[in-house]
Write an enzyme that holds these catalytic residues in place. Structure first.
Site, PDB file in Angstrom:
ATOM      1  N   SER A  58     -14.302  28.986   5.355  1.00 23.42           N
ATOM      2  CA  SER A  58     -15.537  28.616   6.040  1.00 23.42           C
ATOM      3  C   SER A  58     -16.687  29.574   5.766  1.00 23.42           C
ATOM      4  O   SER A  58     -16.480  30.726   5.353  1.00 23.42           O
ATOM      5  CB  SER A  58     -15.305  28.531   7.550  1.00 23.42           C
ATOM      6  N   GLN A  59     -17.887  29.086   6.012  1.00 22.85           N
ATOM      7  CA  GLN A  59     -19.095  29.895   5.919  1.00 22.85           C
ATOM      8  C   GLN A  59     -18.975  31.100   6.853  1.00 22.85           C
ATOM      9  O   GLN A  59     -18.611  30.958   8.016  1.00 22.85           O
ATOM     10  CB  GLN A  59     -20.300  29.051   6.314  1.00 22.85           C
TER      11      GLN A  59
END
Length: 204
Positions: A58-59
């Site tokens: 994920s970011q």
């Protein structure tokens, strides 16, 4: 950004990170150890990266925000659903310390192996990643915190049953992140945070 230090400073400056224990975990656990080799050039950039099988790590901003919502504490027992690369599992293991424990759940055999190998780089004895079953979570167990890193179509009430009183669940549902706290009286307090995109959560 060229280093974990650069990434952490960025997350602090944008106010995605602010809790001391979570900041320490981000400093100690290098995102580089959890990305695929072909994406290593973008390790410290603030966007998700493919880890294969249509899944992503994920970011960083989203991970930081979700951990801040989750508010993990030393000694907590934590369930990390959709552990993927193992990054969140490692961050949580660092935060809960030797008195706590973290169990990562992942449906895909390739990612159970990938995440476990990445986690092993840090020699935690309080964390593991196991293969998920078709039933959401781990039936018959209760946790202080539950983190879900993939988006459900509907709110899965079965997960709140796996929370201890005073526990917290952070889960994406469609394009929102829900922050759910179970009170001592088993009531649920819910805060919705809008405007996120995640890979889908697969369960029966």
């Amino acid at each position: 950004m060229n280093s974990q230090k650069d990434l952490v400073n960025y997350l602090i400056n944008t106010n995605a990170l602010h809790s001391p224990d979570i900041i320490k975990a981000f400093i100690a656990i290098d995102r580089y150890d959890f990305v695929k080799n072909q994406n290593s050039y973008a390790t410290y950039e603030d966007f998700p990266l493919s880890i294969g099988n249509s899944q992503t790590i994920s970011q960083p901003t989203t991970v930081a925000m979700m951990l801040e919502m989750l508010s993990p504490k030393q000694g907590n027992s934590i369930l990390d659903i959709g552990s993927g690369s193992g990054w969140t599992t490692a961050l949580l293991a660092h935060i809960v310390g030797q008195e706590g424990c973290v169990t990562g759940l992942e449906r895909l055999d390739e990612l159970v192996e990938f995440g476990s190998n990445n986690l092993n780089k840090y020699h935690f004895n309080n964390a593991k990643i196991i293969k998920a079953t078709d039933r959401l979570g781990i039936q018959g167990k209760k946790f202080d915190r539950i983190l879900v890193s993939a988006s459900a179509e509907d709110f899965p009430t079965k997960l709140t049953d796996q929370l201890k009183p005073g526990g917290k669940l952070v889960i994406p549902v469609k394009n929102s992140i829900f922050e759910i706290t179970k009170t001592k009286d088993d009531e649920l307090k819910i805060i919705e945070h809008y405007g996120f995109v995640f890979v889908p959560l697969i369960y029966k």
